[in-house]
Write a protein that holds these residues in place. Structure first.
Motif, PDB file in Angstrom:
ATOM      1  N   VAL A 135       0.894  -1.153   0.000  1.00 27.10           N
ATOM      2  CA  VAL A 135       0.000   0.000   0.000  1.00 27.10           C
ATOM      3  C   VAL A 135       0.936   1.207   0.000  1.00 27.10           C
ATOM      4  O   VAL A 135       1.584   1.502   1.011  1.00 27.10           O
ATOM      5  CB  VAL A 135      -0.910   0.020   1.243  1.00 27.10           C
ATOM      6  CG1 VAL A 135      -1.836   1.227   1.204  1.00 27.10           C
ATOM      7  CG2 VAL A 135      -1.696  -1.281   1.354  1.00 27.10           C
ATOM      8  N   ALA A 136       1.045   1.881  -1.141  1.00 28.98           N
ATOM      9  CA  ALA A 136       1.976   3.000  -1.295  1.00 28.98           C
ATOM     10  C   ALA A 136       1.195   4.273  -1.587  1.00 28.98           C
ATOM     11  O   ALA A 136       0.368   4.303  -2.502  1.00 28.98           O
ATOM     12  CB  ALA A 136       2.965   2.703  -2.420  1.00 28.98           C
ATOM     13  N   VAL A 137       1.484   5.316  -0.825  1.00 30.10           N
ATOM     14  CA  VAL A 137       0.752   6.573  -0.956  1.00 30.10           C
ATOM     15  C   VAL A 137       1.717   7.719  -1.230  1.00 30.10           C
ATOM     16  O   VAL A 137       2.755   7.840  -0.568  1.00 30.10           O
ATOM     17  CB  VAL A 137      -0.061   6.868   0.326  1.00 30.10           C
ATOM     18  CG1 VAL A 137      -0.759   8.210   0.225  1.00 30.10           C
ATOM     19  CG2 VAL A 137      -1.073   5.761   0.577  1.00 30.10           C
ATOM     20  N   ALA A 138       1.356   8.546  -2.206  1.00 32.14           N
ATOM     21  CA  ALA A 138       2.115   9.754  -2.547  1.00 32.14           C
ATOM     22  C   ALA A 138       1.121  10.880  -2.781  1.00 32.14           C
ATOM     23  O   ALA A 138       0.259  10.775  -3.661  1.00 32.14           O
ATOM     24  CB  ALA A 138       2.969   9.522  -3.781  1.00 32.14           C
ATOM     25  N   ASP A 139       1.202  11.923  -1.981  1.00 33.76           N
ATOM     26  CA  ASP A 139       0.337  13.103  -2.150  1.00 33.76           C
ATOM     27  C   ASP A 139      -1.143  12.736  -2.227  1.00 33.76           C
ATOM     28  O   ASP A 139      -1.849  13.134  -3.158  1.00 33.76           O
ATOM     29  CB  ASP A 139       0.737  13.890  -3.409  1.00 33.76           C
ATOM     30  CG  ASP A 139       2.176  14.365  -3.357  1.00 33.76           C
ATOM     31  OD1 ASP A 139       2.630  14.766  -2.268  1.00 33.76           O
ATOM     32  OD2 ASP A 139       2.846  14.320  -4.405  1.00 33.76           O
ATOM     33  N   ASP A 140      -1.631  11.987  -1.255  1.00 31.44           N
ATOM     34  CA  ASP A 140      -3.031  11.567  -1.174  1.00 31.44           C
ATOM     35  C   ASP A 140      -3.495  10.743  -2.378  1.00 31.44           C
ATOM     36  O   ASP A 140      -4.677  10.684  -2.692  1.00 31.44           O
ATOM     37  CB  ASP A 140      -3.968  12.762  -0.982  1.00 31.44           C
ATOM     38  CG  ASP A 140      -3.770  13.414   0.370  1.00 31.44           C
ATOM     39  OD1 ASP A 140      -3.499  12.689   1.350  1.00 31.44           O
ATOM     40  OD2 ASP A 140      -3.894  14.653   0.459  1.00 31.44           O
ATOM     41  N   GLU A 141      -2.536  10.122  -3.050  1.00 31.19           N
ATOM     42  CA  GLU A 141      -2.833   9.237  -4.172  1.00 31.19           C
ATOM     43  C   GLU A 141      -2.285   7.854  -3.845  1.00 31.19           C
ATOM     44  O   GLU A 141      -1.147   7.713  -3.368  1.00 31.19           O
ATOM     45  CB  GLU A 141      -2.187   9.741  -5.470  1.00 31.19           C
ATOM     46  CG  GLU A 141      -2.732  11.058  -5.975  1.00 31.19           C
ATOM     47  CD  GLU A 141      -4.028  10.901  -6.747  1.00 31.19           C
ATOM     48  OE1 GLU A 141      -4.125   9.974  -7.568  1.00 31.19           O
ATOM     49  OE2 GLU A 141      -4.940  11.719  -6.519  1.00 31.19           O
ATOM     50  N   LEU A 142      -3.091   6.824  -4.110  1.00 33.78           N
ATOM     51  CA  LEU A 142      -2.672   5.444  -3.914  1.00 33.78           C
ATOM     52  C   LEU A 142      -2.058   4.932  -5.213  1.00 33.78           C
ATOM     53  O   LEU A 142      -2.651   5.066  -6.280  1.00 33.78           O
ATOM     54  CB  LEU A 142      -3.883   4.586  -3.533  1.00 33.78           C
ATOM     55  CG  LEU A 142      -3.609   3.124  -3.233  1.00 33.78           C
ATOM     56  CD1 LEU A 142      -2.796   2.977  -1.945  1.00 33.78           C
ATOM     57  CD2 LEU A 142      -4.916   2.354  -3.113  1.00 33.78           C
ATOM     58  N   VAL A 143      -0.873   4.347  -5.113  1.00 29.51           N
ATOM     59  CA  VAL A 143      -0.190   3.800  -6.286  1.00 29.51           C
ATOM     60  C   VAL A 143      -0.744   2.390  -6.555  1.00 29.51           C
ATOM     61  O   VAL A 143      -0.761   1.541  -5.662  1.00 29.51           O
ATOM     62  CB  VAL A 143       1.335   3.732  -6.059  1.00 29.51           C
ATOM     63  CG1 VAL A 143       2.031   3.085  -7.253  1.00 29.51           C
ATOM     64  CG2 VAL A 143       1.893   5.127  -5.786  1.00 29.51           C
ATOM     65  N   VAL A 144      -1.210   2.172  -7.775  1.00 25.14           N
ATOM     66  CA  VAL A 144      -1.735   0.872  -8.186  1.00 25.14           C
ATOM     67  C   VAL A 144      -1.112   0.498  -9.522  1.00 25.14           C
ATOM     68  O   VAL A 144      -0.503   1.333 -10.197  1.00 25.14           O
ATOM     69  CB  VAL A 144      -3.279   0.866  -8.297  1.00 25.14           C
ATOM     70  CG1 VAL A 144      -3.929   1.091  -6.940  1.00 25.14           C
ATOM     71  CG2 VAL A 144      -3.770   1.899  -9.308  1.00 25.14           C
ATOM     72  N   VAL A 145      -1.279  -0.758  -9.883  1.00 33.06           N
ATOM     73  CA  VAL A 145      -0.844  -1.221 -11.202  1.00 33.06           C
ATOM     74  C   VAL A 145      -2.041  -1.856 -11.893  1.00 33.06           C
ATOM     75  O   VAL A 145      -2.907  -2.444 -11.246  1.00 33.06           O
ATOM     76  CB  VAL A 145       0.337  -2.209 -11.117  1.00 33.06           C
ATOM     77  CG1 VAL A 145       1.582  -1.516 -10.577  1.00 33.06           C
ATOM     78  CG2 VAL A 145       0.000  -3.434 -10.298  1.00 33.06           C
ATOM     79  N   LYS A 146      -2.061  -1.706 -13.198  1.00 36.78           N
ATOM     80  CA  LYS A 146      -3.096  -2.352 -14.000  1.00 36.78           C
ATOM     81  C   LYS A 146      -2.387  -3.402 -14.843  1.00 36.78           C
ATOM     82  O   LYS A 146      -1.418  -3.086 -15.551  1.00 36.78           O
ATOM     83  CB  LYS A 146      -3.810  -1.349 -14.896  1.00 36.78           C
ATOM     84  CG  LYS A 146      -4.940  -1.954 -15.691  1.00 36.78           C
ATOM     85  CD  LYS A 146      -5.684  -0.892 -16.478  1.00 36.78           C
ATOM     86  CE  LYS A 146      -6.851  -1.515 -17.216  1.00 36.78           C
ATOM     87  NZ  LYS A 146      -7.583  -0.503 -17.992  1.00 36.78           N
ATOM     88  N   GLN A 147      -2.869  -4.651 -14.718  1.00 35.35           N
ATOM     89  CA  GLN A 147      -2.231  -5.722 -15.468  1.00 35.35           C
ATOM     90  C   GLN A 147      -3.235  -6.809 -15.822  1.00 35.35           C
ATOM     91  O   GLN A 147      -4.243  -6.978 -15.145  1.00 35.35           O
ATOM     92  CB  GLN A 147      -1.045  -6.301 -14.712  1.00 35.35           C
ATOM     93  CG  GLN A 147      -1.347  -6.899 -13.371  1.00 35.35           C
ATOM     94  CD  GLN A 147      -0.065  -7.300 -12.645  1.00 35.35           C
ATOM     95  OE1 GLN A 147       0.880  -7.794 -13.250  1.00 35.35           O
ATOM     96  NE2 GLN A 147      -0.025  -7.103 -11.351  1.00 35.35           N
TER      97      GLN A 147
END
Length: 186
Positions: free
Chosen positions: A58-70
């Motif tokens: 669960v990675a957060v940067a500037d109130d944004e959650l980092v996700v991947v689409k695959q």
């Protein structure tokens, strides 16, 4: 209604492993069965698949959650997921989480903490999962494995759970978001 097999007082010692058989190995996981003597004296094969531990980030940067689409061939769908990967020998979940985040997304975290470690699908899998939280992300270049074809995206934290619950939803992403929310991190 009573169930003659529902005895809450059975112990591990009441289940004797008579044989353990590996029927196949793929390099990624192995599968087989244990022949057990059950508490009532009968014998039964219990099938399993064993996979090395995995980490979900669960990675957060500037109130944004980092996700991947695959694309996930097992279900034939493109999925939006939290970054994840297998824990290599000798790694902790936090070390593996930082490595997988860098490899898949390019983000290098300043800090990674373990939120939870648990067994997954205990009726059929021998597999442990760790959920970690990553913060203080610095952008960089991903170094993906040759079988990783994914796109990095971000979601507003306030919409993340709704997006994760949309089909095709997956357990690890929902679990990670819920754990991070419960800890007050999202």
């Amino acid at each position: 209604m009573t169930d003659e097999h529902a005895d809450q007082n059975t112990t591990h010692d009441d289940w004797e492993v008579l044989d353990s058989v590996v029927e196949y190995e793929t390099g990624w996981y192995q599968g087989g069965y244990d022949l057990l003597e059950q508490p009532d004296g009968t014998q039964k094969r219990y099938y399993w698949a064993e996979i090395q531990p995995a980490v979900v980030i669960v990675a957060v940067a500037d109130d944004e959650l980092v996700v991947v689409k695959q694309f996930r061939p097992a279900i034939g769908e493109h999925c939006i997921e939290l970054p994840a990967g297998l824990v290599e020998n000798g790694e902790s979940y936090t070390t593996a989480g930082a490595r997988e985040l860098r490899e898949e997304t390019g983000f290098d975290p300043a800090g990674v903490s373990l939120l939870e470690e648990f067994w997954v699908a205990t009726g059929v899998l021998r597999h442990r999962r760790g959920i970690v939280f990553a913060e203080g992300l610095e952008p960089g270049m991903p170094t993906r494995d040759t079988n990783e074809f994914l796109t990095v995206e971000t979601l507003p934290v306030e919409n993340a759970l709704d997006v994760a619950r949309a089909e095709p939803a997956n357990d690890a992403t929902i679990e990670g978001i819920l754990l991070a929310e419960t800890e007050g991190l999202l």
